[in-house]
Scaffold this motif. Structure first.
Motif, PDB file in Angstrom:
ATOM      1  N   PHE A  11       6.881  26.217   0.349  1.00 15.08           N
ATOM      2  CA  PHE A  11       6.049  25.093   0.783  1.00 15.08           C
ATOM      3  C   PHE A  11       5.644  25.241   2.253  1.00 15.08           C
ATOM      4  CE2 PHE A  11       6.010  20.894   2.811  1.00 15.08           C
ATOM      5  CZ  PHE A  11       4.987  20.287   2.105  1.00 15.08           C
ATOM      6  N   TYR A  12       6.629  25.563   3.097  1.00 16.27           N
ATOM      7  CA  TYR A  12       6.349  25.652   4.543  1.00 16.27           C
ATOM      8  C   TYR A  12       5.556  26.903   4.873  1.00 16.27           C
ATOM      9  CZ  TYR A  12       9.709  21.965   4.484  1.00 16.27           C
ATOM     10  OH  TYR A  12      10.334  20.789   4.195  1.00 16.27           O
ATOM     11  N   HIS A  13       5.781  27.966   4.087  1.00 15.11           N
ATOM     12  CA  HIS A  13       5.020  29.184   4.311  1.00 15.11           C
ATOM     13  C   HIS A  13       3.541  28.942   4.041  1.00 15.11           C
ATOM     14  CE1 HIS A  13       3.880  33.482   3.250  1.00 15.11           C
ATOM     15  NE2 HIS A  13       4.167  33.481   4.532  1.00 15.11           N
ATOM     16  N   ARG A  14       3.251  28.211   2.956  1.00 16.57           N
ATOM     17  CA  ARG A  14       1.851  27.932   2.624  1.00 16.57           C
ATOM     18  C   ARG A  14       1.214  27.015   3.652  1.00 16.57           C
ATOM     19  NH1 ARG A  14       2.013  27.715  -3.944  1.00 16.57           N
ATOM     20  NH2 ARG A  14       2.181  29.968  -4.154  1.00 16.57           N
ATOM     21  N   GLN A  15       2.048  26.136   4.260  1.00 16.72           N
ATOM     22  CA  GLN A  15       1.533  25.211   5.272  1.00 16.72           C
ATOM     23  C   GLN A  15       1.411  25.858   6.636  1.00 16.72           C
ATOM     24  OE1 GLN A  15       2.662  21.249   5.368  1.00 16.72           O
ATOM     25  NE2 GLN A  15       1.580  21.283   3.429  1.00 16.72           N
ATOM     26  N   HIS A  16       1.866  27.075   6.771  1.00 17.14           N
ATOM     27  CA  HIS A  16       1.932  27.765   8.072  1.00 17.14           C
ATOM     28  C   HIS A  16       2.699  26.935   9.093  1.00 17.14           C
ATOM     29  CE1 HIS A  16      -0.695  30.941   6.772  1.00 17.14           C
ATOM     30  NE2 HIS A  16      -1.451  30.027   6.217  1.00 17.14           N
ATOM     31  N   SER A  17       3.869  26.466   8.708  1.00 19.87           N
ATOM     32  CA  SER A  17       4.652  25.605   9.597  1.00 19.87           C
ATOM     33  C   SER A  17       5.176  26.389  10.785  1.00 19.87           C
ATOM     34  CB  SER A  17       5.832  24.999   8.845  1.00 19.87           C
ATOM     35  OG  SER A  17       5.369  24.200   7.798  1.00 19.87           O
ATOM     36  N   ASN A  18       5.506  25.629  11.802  1.00 16.07           N
ATOM     37  CA  ASN A  18       6.136  26.131  13.008  1.00 16.07           C
ATOM     38  C   ASN A  18       7.478  26.819  12.669  1.00 16.07           C
ATOM     39  OD1 ASN A  18       7.625  26.137  15.422  1.00 16.07           O
ATOM     40  ND2 ASN A  18       6.443  24.404  16.197  1.00 16.07           N
ATOM     41  N   PRO A  19       7.798  27.959  13.331  1.00 15.29           N
ATOM     42  CA  PRO A  19       9.057  28.648  13.031  1.00 15.29           C
ATOM     43  C   PRO A  19      10.279  27.738  13.155  1.00 15.29           C
ATOM     44  CG  PRO A  19       7.764  29.929  14.586  1.00 15.29           C
ATOM     45  CD  PRO A  19       6.991  28.696  14.317  1.00 15.29           C
ATOM     46  N   ILE A  20      10.206  26.757  14.062  1.00 12.15           N
ATOM     47  CA  ILE A  20      11.379  25.891  14.243  1.00 12.15           C
ATOM     48  C   ILE A  20      11.586  25.011  13.024  1.00 12.15           C
ATOM     49  CG2 ILE A  20      12.446  24.184  15.732  1.00 12.15           C
ATOM     50  CD1 ILE A  20      11.092  25.313  18.020  1.00 12.15           C
ATOM     51  N   VAL A  21      10.478  24.597  12.391  1.00 14.62           N
ATOM     52  CA  VAL A  21      10.601  23.801  11.171  1.00 14.62           C
ATOM     53  C   VAL A  21      11.314  24.629  10.103  1.00 14.62           C
ATOM     54  CG1 VAL A  21       9.307  22.719   9.314  1.00 14.62           C
ATOM     55  CG2 VAL A  21       8.605  22.378  11.682  1.00 14.62           C
ATOM     56  N   PHE A  22      10.926  25.905   9.985  1.00 15.16           N
ATOM     57  CA  PHE A  22      11.609  26.808   9.064  1.00 15.16           C
ATOM     58  C   PHE A  22      13.104  26.868   9.377  1.00 15.16           C
ATOM     59  CE2 PHE A  22       7.565  28.799   7.905  1.00 15.16           C
ATOM     60  CZ  PHE A  22       7.809  29.129   6.589  1.00 15.16           C
ATOM     61  N   ALA A  23      13.409  27.013  10.669  1.00  7.97           N
ATOM     62  CA  ALA A  23      14.809  27.157  11.058  1.00  7.97           C
ATOM     63  C   ALA A  23      15.596  25.902  10.681  1.00  7.97           C
ATOM     64  CB  ALA A  23      14.919  27.429  12.555  1.00  7.97           C
ATOM     65  N   ILE A  24      14.997  24.724  10.902  1.00 14.80           N
ATOM     66  CA  ILE A  24      15.684  23.476  10.554  1.00 14.80           C
ATOM     67  C   ILE A  24      15.898  23.400   9.049  1.00 14.80           C
ATOM     68  CG2 ILE A  24      15.464  20.966  10.530  1.00 14.80           C
ATOM     69  CD1 ILE A  24      13.990  21.178  13.172  1.00 14.80           C
ATOM     70  N   VAL A  25      14.872  23.801   8.299  1.00 16.46           N
ATOM     71  CA  VAL A  25      15.000  23.778   6.848  1.00 16.46           C
ATOM     72  C   VAL A  25      16.098  24.743   6.404  1.00 16.46           C
ATOM     73  CG1 VAL A  25      13.800  24.382   4.756  1.00 16.46           C
ATOM     74  CG2 VAL A  25      12.656  23.012   6.453  1.00 16.46           C
ATOM     75  N   SER A  26      16.206  25.885   7.102  1.00 21.08           N
ATOM     76  CA  SER A  26      17.257  26.831   6.716  1.00 21.08           C
ATOM     77  C   SER A  26      18.634  26.232   6.990  1.00 21.08           C
ATOM     78  CB  SER A  26      17.078  28.170   7.433  1.00 21.08           C
ATOM     79  OG  SER A  26      17.539  28.115   8.757  1.00 21.08           O
ATOM     80  N   VAL A  27      18.712  25.309   7.955  1.00 22.83           N
ATOM     81  CA  VAL A  27      19.979  24.598   8.160  1.00 22.83           C
ATOM     82  C   VAL A  27      20.305  23.743   6.933  1.00 22.83           C
ATOM     83  CG1 VAL A  27      21.072  22.765   9.499  1.00 22.83           C
ATOM     84  CG2 VAL A  27      19.879  24.592  10.669  1.00 22.83           C
ATOM     85  N   GLY A  28      19.267  23.128   6.356  1.00 21.19           N
ATOM     86  CA  GLY A  28      19.476  22.360   5.129  1.00 21.19           C
ATOM     87  C   GLY A  28      19.998  23.234   4.003  1.00 21.19           C
ATOM     88  N   VAL A  29      19.396  24.421   3.849  1.00 22.04           N
ATOM     89  CA  VAL A  29      19.854  25.357   2.816  1.00 22.04           C
ATOM     90  C   VAL A  29      21.311  25.761   3.100  1.00 22.04           C
ATOM     91  CG1 VAL A  29      19.484  27.631   1.814  1.00 22.04           C
ATOM     92  CG2 VAL A  29      17.532  26.195   2.394  1.00 22.04           C
TER      93      VAL A  29
END
Lengths: 432, 336
Positions: free
Chosen positions: B102-120
């Motif tokens: 989802f975030y890859h398709r949205q071209h999200s900020n790397p920090i958003v990815f990092a926060i989401v990886s904390v959720g995982v």
């Protein structure tokens, strides 16, 4: 406004519900930790919500606050000071001298020679410091190691440790910010993760300073003790007037209420500053930098300088909360600091509450801490329910019930992922 | 002067453990660097991904042991490893499908990815602790040593012995094989070339018809494989502790940055540099220097730079030094 009122009202109802159905003791215990969590969340919100800095070292700054509580409030151990005090002071002086020597030498030497000169001075300084430090640490740790084995503190009132804890954390933050803030954002995350692990390692293993894993217990309290309280005539009178069935229960509640009042006061002060800052021109500049770094830099804003400022402020807030937490626990237990609880959980609070909004951070602190505590009984109930059809002594059923406590990790992860995906603005969104 | 004894000593206590640890770190750092290169974020869930792989392997090992399946004198875990890898790949693909895509398709900020990886990370940590519990697990079986310090002393007649654990040799052999396979894949296959192109210049790769979803999927499959192998080898060599995998993230990140983000060769180099630094800085050189000096001479004190408790501090110091001196890493990484 109505949304905010409704959400905080619902939270209060939940806590009252716990008070009636579990006990008021449990409810107040949750409230106290909610208040501390809210302050930590405010600190993170300053960094992430105002400025977009990703700090995953909250645990380290919290632990520094806790350490300060010990150093400020515990009585000094005179025997230890006599045994190794001078050498420790000499070691500290050597450290300061080394730092000064390096700074001066770097100014005086030409560019190409700077690195070799720095390295040589560092090595020389290392041997000078350990000359004093190693024997001193050994002597201090040998002093009645079952009871003390450390230098103790300054014997001052523990409430002083709250602002001082903030100052200590701010110092550490300034240092780390100087190194990592000019670089890409991920680096800040990794560097803060590193420094928090190191702070914990120091607190765990430098026994002469912190007693390490032997824990410092019995910290002085800013509120009265229960045993003293139940003997006070005015308290007995109060219990009569309230028609309380059990005097010691009431004393426990009273102490918790005192803590809650103190914490609420701190929260109110921090909140007042946070709100003022956010609405000031400074706050607008911060958000401008967060939303478009390049544009803000082009307008002549000192991006790195402002980032350093807000980073230090946020970490100081976490340090204050850390000192409060250690005060509430009455002890410093270095092994209890794990990042899942003290860093990443705070992050979930900020994200859920609504990053960029101080009220959101406070609400997040309350909701997440509440869920973190209540997830265990909920997890137990859930596991009991799904294992109901199984035989009581079956391996799977026992295993699932034993693992119930860990459903809280699952729950927190799920909350973080769901909020990030479906409501990235959080419960109380930022206002523009 | 007794150079041979000194060499044996340093081989036993520094060289062998550091090589094994370095191989484990390198495998971990390769996974982190691949995700950095393709999705451009710091994956905080990588440690738990390794833990998941190790846990799946342990469960499979127990099952095999109960069935009497084994490949003595090798550890049964080696036989169970493919199952662990498969399970980790499934987990990584699920995380990609339900979270990261989802975030890859949205071209999200790397920090958003990092926060989401904390959720995982939270979800994985919870699942792992529910499934296998929070306690340490030992799952090594088979022969423990290839040769012991005593054997070595007897054969060579030296005063210092070298012991070689089977798990250490296995770690290095498996790691080298995996790295060779990875480089072959990246250099020679079509999918590997597409991945490199995507990592170098996303827009250009897209114009040339590279399918981003496929590239990301392959990256996750490789990362999961590396994570499962690294986690299992680490668990075999030491013991499996669910809580250790969050801590090991720091040396892995240090190795990644030190090597140059997005550079596989750099990740391997970085892993070994971090491992050697950790072991050497915390090793007490007293006895070693004693052998090198004249008869009956030994330095005062332990000649140890840092006590072993500060192992993790070493990776942080390396990290800070790299950030200050050369933020792009040994092999110039793609992103600053």
């Amino acid at each position: 406004m109505t949304r905010k009122l409704f959400l905080f009202g619902a939270m209060a109802l939940l806590l009252i519900f716990v008070g009636f159905y579990q006990s008021w003791n449990v409810a107040l215990g949750i409230v106290n930790l909610c208040l501390i969590s809210s302050i930590m969340a405010l600190g993170v919100n300053m960094q992430w919500g105002y400025a977009g800095l990703f700090n995953v070292g909250i645990m380290g700054f919290t632990a520094l606050g806790g350490l300060t509580a010990v150093l400020v409030s515990m009585p000094p151990v005179d025997a230890a000071w006599a045994a190794g005090g001078t050498d420790i002071l000499l070691a500290a002086l050597s450290l300061a001298a080394t730092v000064v020597a390096i700074i001066v030498a770097r100014r005086l030497t030409p560019r190409t020679m700077r690195l070799p000169v720095t390295i040589v001075l560092m090595i020389a300084g290392y041997f000078l410091i350990s000359e004093f430090f190693v024997p001193a640490a050994r002597q201090i740790e040998a002093v009645d190691s079952a009871q003390t084995g450390y230098l103790g503190g300054m014997g001052l009132p523990i409430v002083l440790a709250w602002p001082l804890g903030g100052l200590v954390a701010a110092g550490a933050a300034w240092f780390i910010g100087k190194i990592a803030l000019g670089l890409r954002a991920d680096y800040l995350a990794i560097a803060t993760l590193g420094i928090s692990e190191i702070i914990i390692a120091v607190i765990k293993y430098e026994e002469w300073l912190t007693r390490g894993v032997k824990n410092v217990t019995g910290l002085p309290r800013p509120v009265p003790y229960e045993v003293v309280l139940v003997q006070q005539p005015w308290f007995i009178g109060l219990a009569d007037w309230l028609d309380a069935p059990d005097l010691s229960d009431l004393a426990g509640l009273f102490v918790k209420l005192c803590y809650a009042a103190l914490f609420l006061l701190v929260l109110a002060i921090v909140m007042w500053f946070a709100e003022r800052a956010l609405r000031s021109p400074w706050g607008r500049m911060m958000r401008a930098i967060r939303d478009n770094r390049e544009a803000a830099a082009a307008m002549g804003k000192d991006v790195t300088g402002r980032h350093l400022q807000v980073f230090v402020l946020g970490c100081a807030t976490c340090g204050i909360a850390g000192a409060m937490l250690t005060t509430l626990d009455g002890q410093l237990t270095p092994t209890s600091y794990i990042p899942l609880r003290f860093t990443f959980l705070i992050w979930v609070m900020v994200i859920l509450g609504g990053s960029g909004n101080n009220w959101g951070a406070v609400l997040g602190g309350f909701v997440i801490w509440f869920l973190w505590v209540e997830a265990e009984p909920l997890g137990n109930w859930f596991m009991q329910t799904i294992t109901l059809p199984m035989a009581d002594d079956s391996f799977l059923s026992q295993h699932l019930v034993a693992g119930a406590a860990y459903t809280r990790y699952l729950l927190m992860g799920a909350i973080l992922l769901l909020v990030m995906r479906f409501a990235p603005k959080g419960l109380i969104p930022e206002r523009h | 002067m007794d150079v041979l004894n000194a060499l044996a000593l340093i081989t036993n206590f520094v060289l062998v453990p550091a090589i094994a640890y370095g191989a484990q770190l390198s495998l971990g750092a390769l996974g982190v660097t691949l995700i950095f290169g393709i999705l451009r974020f710091a994956n905080f869930s990588h440690g738990e991904m390794m833990s998941w792989g190790a846990m799946s392997t342990i469960l499979a090992t127990w099952w095999m042991q109960a069935q009497g399946i084994g490949i003595a004198p090798f550890p049964t875990a080696l036989l169970a490893l493919p199952i662990g890898i498969a399970s980790t790949i499934l987990m990584a693909l699920a995380a990609n499908r339900f979270v990261f895509r989802f975030y890859h398709r949205q071209h999200s900020n790397p920090i958003v990815f990092a926060i989401v990886s904390v959720g995982v990370m939270f979800v994985l940590a919870g699942l792992i602790r529910i499934i296998i519990g929070p306690d340490d697990q030992t799952f090594t079986d088979g022969a423990r040593f290839i040769f012991t310090a005593g054997d070595f002393r007897q054969v060579t007649g030296l005063r210092e012995g070298i012991a070689l654990k089977q798990t250490q040799v296995l770690t290095v052999v498996v790691a080298v094989a995996v790295m060779a396979a990875l480089f072959w894949f990246l250099q020679k296959t079509r999918a590997g070339k597409a991945m490199r192109a995507y990592s170098d210049d996303e827009d250009l790769a897209l114009l040339s018809g590279v399918d981003p979803d496929r590239v990301v999927m392959i990256a996750w499959i490789i990362t999961a494989t590396l994570a499962a192998i690294a986690g299992t080898l680490y668990g075999l060599d030491k013991t499996y502790k669910p809580f250790i995998f969050l801590q090991i993230l720091l040396p892995i990140f240090a190795a990644t940055i030190l090597g140059g983000i997005g550079q596989p060769v750099g990740a391997i180099l970085g892993g070994f540099v971090v491992a050697f630094s950790e072991v050497m800085v915390t090793y007490a050189f007293k006895k070693f220097l004693g052998y090198l000096g004249p008869e009956d001479w030994a330095p005062e004190g332990l000649v140890q730079l840092l006590s072993t408790e500060y192992k993790f501090a070493v990776s942080f110091i390396i990290l800070v030094a790299v950030l200050l001196i050369r933020p792009t890493g040994i092999i110039r990484g793609k992103v600053i």
